[in-house]
Design a protein around this motif. Structure first.
Motif, PDB file in Angstrom:
ATOM      1  N   LYS A 279       0.835  -1.214   0.000  1.00  0.00           N
ATOM      2  CA  LYS A 279       0.000   0.000   0.000  1.00  0.00           C
ATOM      3  C   LYS A 279       0.862   1.253   0.000  1.00  0.00           C
ATOM      4  O   LYS A 279       0.571   2.218  -0.717  1.00  0.00           O
ATOM      5  CB  LYS A 279      -0.934  -0.015   1.217  1.00  0.00           C
ATOM      6  N   ALA A 280       1.937   1.241   0.796  1.00  0.00           N
ATOM      7  CA  ALA A 280       2.807   2.417   0.885  1.00  0.00           C
ATOM      8  C   ALA A 280       3.535   2.669  -0.432  1.00  0.00           C
ATOM      9  O   ALA A 280       3.777   3.828  -0.812  1.00  0.00           O
ATOM     10  CB  ALA A 280       3.814   2.230   2.014  1.00  0.00           C
ATOM     11  N   LEU A 281       3.890   1.604  -1.146  1.00  0.00           N
ATOM     12  CA  LEU A 281       4.636   1.752  -2.397  1.00  0.00           C
ATOM     13  C   LEU A 281       3.736   1.972  -3.605  1.00  0.00           C
ATOM     14  O   LEU A 281       4.221   2.335  -4.682  1.00  0.00           O
ATOM     15  CB  LEU A 281       5.522   0.526  -2.615  1.00  0.00           C
ATOM     16  N   ALA A 282       2.422   1.779  -3.446  1.00  0.00           N
ATOM     17  CA  ALA A 282       1.491   1.969  -4.563  1.00  0.00           C
ATOM     18  C   ALA A 282       1.465   3.416  -5.046  1.00  0.00           C
ATOM     19  O   ALA A 282       1.089   3.684  -6.195  1.00  0.00           O
ATOM     20  CB  ALA A 282       0.090   1.517  -4.159  1.00  0.00           C
ATOM     21  N   ALA A 283       1.878   4.340  -4.195  1.00  0.00           N
ATOM     22  CA  ALA A 283       1.933   5.744  -4.608  1.00  0.00           C
ATOM     23  C   ALA A 283       3.100   6.013  -5.555  1.00  0.00           C
ATOM     24  O   ALA A 283       3.111   7.026  -6.267  1.00  0.00           O
ATOM     25  CB  ALA A 283       2.059   6.640  -3.368  1.00  0.00           C
ATOM     26  N   PHE A 284       4.069   5.097  -5.572  1.00  0.00           N
ATOM     27  CA  PHE A 284       5.285   5.316  -6.357  1.00  0.00           C
ATOM     28  C   PHE A 284       5.471   4.325  -7.500  1.00  0.00           C
ATOM     29  O   PHE A 284       6.215   4.590  -8.439  1.00  0.00           O
ATOM     30  CB  PHE A 284       6.507   5.222  -5.431  1.00  0.00           C
ATOM     31  N   PHE A 285       4.796   3.165  -7.419  1.00  0.00           N
ATOM     32  CA  PHE A 285       4.972   2.111  -8.412  1.00  0.00           C
ATOM     33  C   PHE A 285       3.625   1.488  -8.763  1.00  0.00           C
ATOM     34  O   PHE A 285       2.645   1.628  -8.022  1.00  0.00           O
ATOM     35  CB  PHE A 285       5.888   1.001  -7.874  1.00  0.00           C
ATOM     36  N   ASP A 286       3.613   0.776  -9.878  1.00  0.00           N
ATOM     37  CA  ASP A 286       2.488  -0.077 -10.258  1.00  0.00           C
ATOM     38  C   ASP A 286       2.749  -1.425  -9.589  1.00  0.00           C
ATOM     39  O   ASP A 286       3.557  -2.225 -10.075  1.00  0.00           O
ATOM     40  CB  ASP A 286       2.440  -0.212 -11.775  1.00  0.00           C
ATOM     41  N   VAL A 287       2.074  -1.685  -8.478  1.00  0.00           N
ATOM     42  CA  VAL A 287       2.448  -2.785  -7.586  1.00  0.00           C
ATOM     43  C   VAL A 287       1.603  -4.037  -7.814  1.00  0.00           C
ATOM     44  O   VAL A 287       0.373  -3.985  -7.840  1.00  0.00           O
ATOM     45  CB  VAL A 287       2.307  -2.363  -6.105  1.00  0.00           C
ATOM     46  N   THR A 288       2.307  -5.160  -7.953  1.00  0.00           N
ATOM     47  CA  THR A 288       1.694  -6.479  -7.886  1.00  0.00           C
ATOM     48  C   THR A 288       2.186  -7.148  -6.614  1.00  0.00           C
ATOM     49  O   THR A 288       3.394  -7.204  -6.369  1.00  0.00           O
ATOM     50  CB  THR A 288       2.075  -7.348  -9.095  1.00  0.00           C
ATOM     51  N   LEU A 289       1.251  -7.630  -5.806  1.00  0.00           N
ATOM     52  CA  LEU A 289       1.587  -8.304  -4.554  1.00  0.00           C
ATOM     53  C   LEU A 289       1.275  -9.787  -4.703  1.00  0.00           C
ATOM     54  O   LEU A 289       0.164 -10.167  -5.070  1.00  0.00           O
ATOM     55  CB  LEU A 289       0.773  -7.706  -3.397  1.00  0.00           C
ATOM     56  N   VAL A 290       2.280 -10.626  -4.432  1.00  0.00           N
ATOM     57  CA  VAL A 290       2.122 -12.073  -4.549  1.00  0.00           C
ATOM     58  C   VAL A 290       2.354 -12.708  -3.183  1.00  0.00           C
ATOM     59  O   VAL A 290       3.425 -12.540  -2.587  1.00  0.00           O
ATOM     60  CB  VAL A 290       3.120 -12.672  -5.561  1.00  0.00           C
ATOM     61  N   PHE A 291       1.347 -13.423  -2.689  1.00  0.00           N
ATOM     62  CA  PHE A 291       1.502 -14.217  -1.475  1.00  0.00           C
ATOM     63  C   PHE A 291       1.856 -15.639  -1.906  1.00  0.00           C
ATOM     64  O   PHE A 291       1.026 -16.341  -2.486  1.00  0.00           O
ATOM     65  CB  PHE A 291       0.217 -14.231  -0.654  1.00  0.00           C
ATOM     66  N   ALA A 292       3.095 -16.059  -1.637  1.00  0.00           N
ATOM     67  CA  ALA A 292       3.557 -17.377  -2.063  1.00  0.00           C
ATOM     68  C   ALA A 292       3.632 -18.311  -0.859  1.00  0.00           C
ATOM     69  O   ALA A 292       4.279 -18.007   0.136  1.00  0.00           O
ATOM     70  CB  ALA A 292       4.937 -17.252  -2.721  1.00  0.00           C
ATOM     71  N   PHE A 293       2.958 -19.450  -0.969  1.00  0.00           N
ATOM     72  CA  PHE A 293       3.010 -20.411   0.132  1.00  0.00           C
ATOM     73  C   PHE A 293       2.981 -21.822  -0.426  1.00  0.00           C
ATOM     74  O   PHE A 293       3.270 -22.034  -1.613  1.00  0.00           O
ATOM     75  CB  PHE A 293       1.926 -20.120   1.174  1.00  0.00           C
ATOM     76  N   GLU A 294       2.675 -22.816   0.400  1.00  0.00           N
ATOM     77  CA  GLU A 294       2.850 -24.206  -0.006  1.00  0.00           C
ATOM     78  C   GLU A 294       1.697 -24.783  -0.819  1.00  0.00           C
ATOM     79  O   GLU A 294       1.790 -25.894  -1.341  1.00  0.00           O
ATOM     80  CB  GLU A 294       3.091 -25.092   1.221  1.00  0.00           C
ATOM     81  N   LYS A 295       0.599 -24.040  -0.950  1.00  0.00           N
ATOM     82  CA  LYS A 295      -0.564 -24.500  -1.705  1.00  0.00           C
ATOM     83  C   LYS A 295      -0.687 -23.720  -3.016  1.00  0.00           C
ATOM     84  O   LYS A 295      -0.163 -22.609  -3.147  1.00  0.00           O
ATOM     85  CB  LYS A 295      -1.843 -24.342  -0.872  1.00  0.00           C
ATOM     86  N   PRO A 296      -1.419 -24.262  -4.007  1.00  0.00           N
ATOM     87  CA  PRO A 296      -1.520 -23.595  -5.311  1.00  0.00           C
ATOM     88  C   PRO A 296      -2.465 -22.398  -5.349  1.00  0.00           C
ATOM     89  O   PRO A 296      -2.640 -21.777  -6.403  1.00  0.00           O
ATOM     90  CB  PRO A 296      -2.019 -24.708  -6.234  1.00  0.00           C
ATOM     91  N   GLY A 297      -3.091 -22.083  -4.245  1.00  0.00           N
ATOM     92  CA  GLY A 297      -4.016 -20.961  -4.171  1.00  0.00           C
ATOM     93  C   GLY A 297      -4.953 -21.174  -3.003  1.00  0.00           C
ATOM     94  O   GLY A 297      -4.704 -22.012  -2.126  1.00  0.00           O
ATOM     95  N   VAL A 298      -6.027 -20.406  -2.948  1.00  0.00           N
ATOM     96  CA  VAL A 298      -7.057 -20.612  -1.936  1.00  0.00           C
ATOM     97  C   VAL A 298      -7.928 -21.773  -2.403  1.00  0.00           C
ATOM     98  O   VAL A 298      -8.455 -21.741  -3.526  1.00  0.00           O
ATOM     99  CB  VAL A 298      -7.909 -19.347  -1.737  1.00  0.00           C
ATOM    100  N   LEU A 299      -8.089 -22.777  -1.557  1.00  0.00           N
ATOM    101  CA  LEU A 299      -8.768 -24.004  -1.974  1.00  0.00           C
ATOM    102  C   LEU A 299     -10.206 -24.068  -1.469  1.00  0.00           C
ATOM    103  O   LEU A 299     -10.479 -23.730  -0.317  1.00  0.00           O
ATOM    104  CB  LEU A 299      -8.000 -25.222  -1.448  1.00  0.00           C
ATOM    105  N   ALA A 300     -11.101 -24.530  -2.330  1.00  0.00           N
ATOM    106  CA  ALA A 300     -12.484 -24.775  -1.913  1.00  0.00           C
ATOM    107  C   ALA A 300     -12.550 -26.009  -1.027  1.00  0.00           C
ATOM    108  O   ALA A 300     -13.405 -26.110  -0.144  1.00  0.00           O
ATOM    109  CB  ALA A 300     -13.383 -24.945  -3.133  1.00  0.00           C
ATOM    110  N   ASP A 301     -11.632 -26.941  -1.251  1.00  0.00           N
ATOM    111  CA  ASP A 301     -11.521 -28.168  -0.465  1.00  0.00           C
ATOM    112  C   ASP A 301     -10.068 -28.289  -0.025  1.00  0.00           C
ATOM    113  O   ASP A 301      -9.175 -28.488  -0.865  1.00  0.00           O
ATOM    114  CB  ASP A 301     -11.924 -29.374  -1.309  1.00  0.00           C
ATOM    115  N   ALA A 302      -9.845 -28.170   1.266  1.00  0.00           N
ATOM    116  CA  ALA A 302      -8.480 -28.150   1.792  1.00  0.00           C
ATOM    117  C   ALA A 302      -7.693 -29.401   1.453  1.00  0.00           C
ATOM    118  O   ALA A 302      -6.454 -29.384   1.444  1.00  0.00           O
ATOM    119  CB  ALA A 302      -8.515 -27.957   3.311  1.00  0.00           C
TER     120      ALA A 302
END
Length: 265
Positions: A179-202
């Motif tokens: 959010k703080a850097l959005a004033a200065f750049f075109d920001v893409t935020l990526v949350f990287a973790f052990e799953k392929p995304g948010v799952l409908a079935d865990a």
């Protein structure tokens, strides 16, 4: 037109998995243009605390941080994990600089007061201890570093301006920095973790929810599809979008190019 900036937040489970971490660091190094890495380290902190005879307590995906645990997370997040990542990125040709929120006063917070949370359907007052809720991230100062060719590597620790270090959720750190850097750049935020995304079935990695909007999130929380640590992750993603971040993606650590996973909008 603003220059593109990619902010990648990597979770503690990935930090603890050498194969996933190596791949992520290689992929991160290959990202063109400006970039920032924000990291967790909760699993390493839990392991070190256990070795020291200190019990870990979590409430709704967030760590209770007493005085002993604060010492552990400061050592693990700001030292062991952060400097290891910096050294490995240097080996990949990335001019990385390790930071906590206290360094160059880049992120200030206040200690979270006791709050009411619902645990197994019952409201309870919880004191999270030495946990910080962010008041301000200095986007101008971070942008100055980034524009000088430095890649910040940010540990999930902040300070209150009164000499106190505070443990701060890494997803929150990533969102606030974005959010703080959005004033200065075109920001893409990526949350990287052990799953392929948010799952409908865990239990089914093929059940990735491709898009989540605010109304979807409330429904998924209510029916239990989204729970635990995924709740603050999506809350932070939605807040980032509201404050001008162009795109937020939740995805697997080996897919930080943003072409797969869950887009939050």
């Amino acid at each position: 037109m603003k220059e593109k900036l990619t902010i990648v937040k990597v979770g503690g489970a990935v930090v603890e998995d050498e194969l996933q971490l190596s791949q992520l660091l290689n992929d991160f190094s290959a990202i063109e243009g400006r970039k920032v890495l924000v990291h967790g380290g909760g699993r390493r902190a839990t392991k070190v605390a256990s070795q020291l005879g200190i019990e870990s307590h979590m409430v709704n995906g967030r760590r209770i941080t007493d005085a002993q645990m604060l010492e552990v997370v400061t050592m693990v997040y700001g030292g062991l994990v952060n400097k290891s990542l910096v050294a490995r990125l240097q080996a990949c040709g990335v001019n990385a600089l390790g930071l906590t929120g206290a360094d160059i006063d880049v992120i200030r917070s206040h200690r979270r007061p006791p709050v009411s949370v619902t645990i197994e359907g019952t409201p309870q007052m919880v004191d999270y201890g030495f946990v910080g809720d962010v008041d301000k991230a200095d986007g101008e100062r971070l942008a100055s570093l980034i524009n000088s060719g430095i890649t910040p590597v940010i540990a999930p620790l902040t300070h209150d301006g009164k000499g106190n270090i505070l443990n701060t959720n890494a997803d929150t750190m990533a969102s606030e920095v974005a959010k703080a850097l959005a004033a200065f750049f075109d920001v893409t935020l990526v949350f990287a973790f052990e799953k392929p995304g948010v799952l409908a079935d865990a239990d089914n990695d093929n059940s990735v929810i491709p898009v989540i909007k605010a109304a979807d999130f409330e429904r998924y929380k209510a029916d239990g599809t989204i729970s635990g640590g995924m709740i603050p992750k999506i809350e932070n993603a939605l807040q980032a979008v509201e404050k001008g971040v162009s795109r937020v993606v939740i995805t697997k650590a080996n897919a930080i190019d943003g072409t797969h996973g869950t887009t939050v909008c």
